[in-house]
Design an enzyme around this catalytic site. Sequence first.
Site, mmCIF file in Angstrom:
data_model
loop_
_atom_site.group_PDB
_atom_site.id
_atom_site.type_symbol
_atom_site.label_atom_id
_atom_site.label_comp_id
_atom_site.label_asym_id
_atom_site.label_seq_id
_atom_site.Cartn_x
_atom_site.Cartn_y
_atom_site.Cartn_z
ATOM 1 C CD GLN A 196 18.684 10.760 22.764
ATOM 2 O OE1 GLN A 196 17.840 11.169 21.992
ATOM 3 N NE2 GLN A 196 19.629 9.918 22.404
ATOM 4 C CG PHE A 197 20.550 10.823 30.190
ATOM 5 C CD1 PHE A 197 21.844 10.361 30.412
ATOM 6 C CD2 PHE A 197 19.523 9.898 30.081
ATOM 7 C CE1 PHE A 197 22.104 9.003 30.517
ATOM 8 C CE2 PHE A 197 19.765 8.537 30.188
ATOM 9 C CZ PHE A 197 21.058 8.090 30.404
ATOM 10 C CB THR A 198 22.573 9.651 25.706
ATOM 11 O OG1 THR A 198 21.558 9.815 24.712
ATOM 12 C CG2 THR A 198 22.167 8.555 26.684
#
Length: 150
Positions: A78-80
């Site tokens: 999850q890059f966010t």
Amino acid sequence: MKAVIQRVSKASVTIEEKKVASIQNGLLILLGIVDEDTLDDIKWLSNKIINLRIFGDEQDVMNKSLLDINEDVIVVSQFTLHANTKKGNRPSYIKAAKPDVAIPMYEAFVKQVEADLGKPVQTGQFGADMKVELLNDGPVTIIIDTKNKG
């Protein structure tokens, strides 16, 4: 490397209406990677997560780790997690590692957790549009950033 660890009664990952991962009790780990992350970060974070005493003992006190109870894990990239929200209302993801760095680190993290746990873990699919469903148990949610090992 940042991880959001959620103790779950159940969790699943669905991609294009196909369930690709599903567990009953255990941990859902959301993992964010930056360029500066190293193999040492992977080893430290895996060890920290599997030894976190966040599961109830016989007196329902959080005294047991994932190793103690032998439950399951799902790891989702999850890059966010590395969103910068200082300016304006649209988050910037510039700190998040690009796929050429993030994919091998994500895969190495999964392998490290499997080695430390002594069994396979389930995963989402890197870069896919995933639907993550969970029933947070407790609720227990822990955030760990390897840049704050202290």
